[in-house]
Design an enzyme around this catalytic site. Structure first.
Site, PDB file in Angstrom:
ATOM      1  N   CYS B 118       0.891  -1.165   0.000  1.00 25.09           N
ATOM      2  CA  CYS B 118       0.000   0.000   0.000  1.00 25.09           C
ATOM      3  C   CYS B 118       0.925   1.209   0.000  1.00 25.09           C
ATOM      4  CB  CYS B 118      -0.899  -0.002   1.229  1.00 25.09           C
ATOM      5  SG  CYS B 118      -1.789   1.560   1.441  1.00 25.09           S
ATOM      6  N   CYS B 121      -0.574   4.449   2.270  1.00 27.01           N
ATOM      7  CA  CYS B 121      -0.573   4.372   3.744  1.00 27.01           C
ATOM      8  C   CYS B 121      -0.054   2.996   4.111  1.00 27.01           C
ATOM      9  CB  CYS B 121      -1.936   4.708   4.338  1.00 27.01           C
ATOM     10  SG  CYS B 121      -3.372   3.985   3.536  1.00 27.01           S
ATOM     11  N   SER B 122      -0.853   2.152   4.723  1.00 31.15           N
ATOM     12  CA  SER B 122      -0.374   0.788   4.974  1.00 31.15           C
ATOM     13  C   SER B 122      -1.552  -0.164   5.092  1.00 31.15           C
ATOM     14  CB  SER B 122       0.511   0.733   6.221  1.00 31.15           C
ATOM     15  OG  SER B 122      -0.049   1.487   7.269  1.00 31.15           O
ATOM     16  N   CYS B 123      -2.460  -0.088   4.114  1.00 28.42           N
ATOM     17  CA  CYS B 123      -3.624  -0.972   4.084  1.00 28.42           C
ATOM     18  C   CYS B 123      -3.163  -2.428   4.086  1.00 28.42           C
ATOM     19  CB  CYS B 123      -4.456  -0.719   2.831  1.00 28.42           C
ATOM     20  SG  CYS B 123      -5.120   0.941   2.746  1.00 28.42           S
TER      21      CYS B 123
END
Lengths: 120, 213, 90
Positions: B118, B121-123
């Site tokens: 991702c 962000c950090s999905c």
């Protein structure tokens, strides 16, 4: 940092940038766990969103607006609580004055997280 | 609310030690967390029980859940078909409490290697696999994976022939992804339970492969 | 039948979910995912209109040109319909 050649590019949109090696393949879930306060932050995010005070995009929007300095200098859950707090104030859950009063009260309780999170 | 005063000798609900910062000086951000939590309780928006339950729910989500999904997909052709069609529905049907997670399963074969990132962000499929590893949230992983996936894979010890196509999936919006790693050779006679042990977290992100038996 | 699309090159300053490295790039719709509330509204606590969301597949050659590690490798991303235009649009 704002790129003067492309000021519209925002810091969090980092796909394709050059960067160093992937940091140590640390595995929080296998070797050690998040601390209790971090887990509580995570829970507050889920609950605040589930109750309709904000969305995950609201969380992200504030994280993005906090800028690159916050990304580099604060931990993941430090950024999260800052964003959750701002979203909750914007969503009307409580006021800035409520927060200020509560934080002052908590600071007076003790010197450690354990002391301060157990009101006497 | 759990009484967490000086509880550094205790294990977390997931059975591992907490990170050692509960007894350090109270930080500004920890103060904010306590304040937000207490304000939400005082305003009747949530309860201490609800918060504790949510932490328990999150602790119950670990890569072993995903490993069970993968092992079943390897062993059960009907489940495999259902998983590829609608991974969220198939996972839910297995009994995993994945909430509103929208999941797509992508499968590694001899010709295709999938990996997940991702960049914005950090999905991560946290409702199935638990919270992401630190490296997944790092600037280096987010920046480089879409541009030089093979170099990133090499750092994880995965080298692929040029004939294997790499498919990078950037989780930009509402979907989350799980990689179904290639079933290792020599596992034909293994039970589903035995297969589970071969499925690592990284193999479901695509930065690793399943273990050899 | 695959549909070729180009990601719009617009550069609004707010919260969007279309990565910059894909703007202006041409790919094909790998699958359509249905409609989802627009994150560009959700981020600001506004009523969100539902927008169609597509998974678009790009070749690494299209995205990175000569810098691609392997031009035939691919990259998939979810892009909202309002960020896409037909690839042959001028």
């Amino acid at each position: 940092m704002i790129d003067p050649k492309n000021p519209a590019r925002r810091w969090h949109d980092m796909g394709g940038d050059t960067a160093g090696p992937i940091p140590e393949m640390e595995t929080p879930n296998e070797n050690h766990d998040f601390s209790l306060w971090e887990k509580r932050v995570d829970a507050l995010m889920i609950i605040g969103a589930a109750k309709g005070y904000f969305t995950v995009d609201g969380l992200r929007r504030v994280l993005e607006d906090m800028g690159e300095d916050a990304f580099e200098k604060m931990t993941y859950y430090e950024r999260w609580i800052a964003s959750i707090n701002q979203n909750l104030i914007e969503g009307g859950a409580y006021t800035t004055a409520d927060l200020a009063e509560k934080m002052a009260e908590i600071t007076a309780r003790g010197e450690t997280y354990g002391d301060a999170s157990s009101p006497t | 609310m759990p009484h967490d005063h000086h509880d550094h000798d205790h294990l977390s609900p997931s059975g591992h030690p907490f990170r050692a910062d509960d007894d350090t000086d109270l930080s500004y951000w920890q103060t904010m967390e306590i304040a937000v939590r207490e304000l939400l309780v005082e305003k009747d928006i949530t309860t201490p029980t609800e918060i504790a339950n949510q932490i328990e729910t999150m602790d119950a989500r670990t890569p072993s859940n995903g490993a069970k999904v993968v092992a079943r997909a390897w062993a059960d052709p009907d489940f495999h078909a259902a998983l590829m069609k609608d991974a969220a529905a198939a996972t839910r049907e297995m009994g995993f409490d994945i909430g509103p997670l929208k999941l797509i399963a992508v499968e590694n074969t001899g010709d295709i290697h999938n990996m997940i990132v991702c960049t914005l962000c950090s999905c991560y499929p946290r409702n199935l696999l638990g919270l992401p590893p630190d490296w997944y949230k790092s600037r280096a992983y987010r920046s480089r994976t879409v541009r030089e996936p093979r170099s990133v894979l090499a750092e994880f010890g995965v080298s692929l022939p040029d004939s294997t196509k790499v498919r990078v999936h950037d989780s930009t919006a509402d979907m989350r992804y799980i990689v179904i790693p290639k079933r290792p050779q020599g596992t034909e006679n293994m039970s589903q339970d035995e297969l589970v042990a071969l499925v690592t977290r990284d193999s479901m992100i695509g930065t690793g492969v399943a273990k050899a038996p | 039948m695959t549909q070729a699309v180009r990601v719009k090159s617009m550069m609004p300053p707010g919260h969007v979910r279309t990565p910059i490295y894909l703007r202006g790039k041409i790919g094909v719709i790998e699958r359509s995912l249905g409609e989802f509330p627009n994150p560009e509204d959700l981020a600001y606590g506004l009523p969100a209109t539902a927008k169609p969301l597509h998974r678009v597949r790009f070749t690494m050659d299209e995205v990175w040109g000569a810098d691609a590690e392997n031009p035939c490798d691919t990259l998939d991303a979810e892009i909202y319909a309002h960020w896409l235009e037909p690839a042959d649009a001028t």
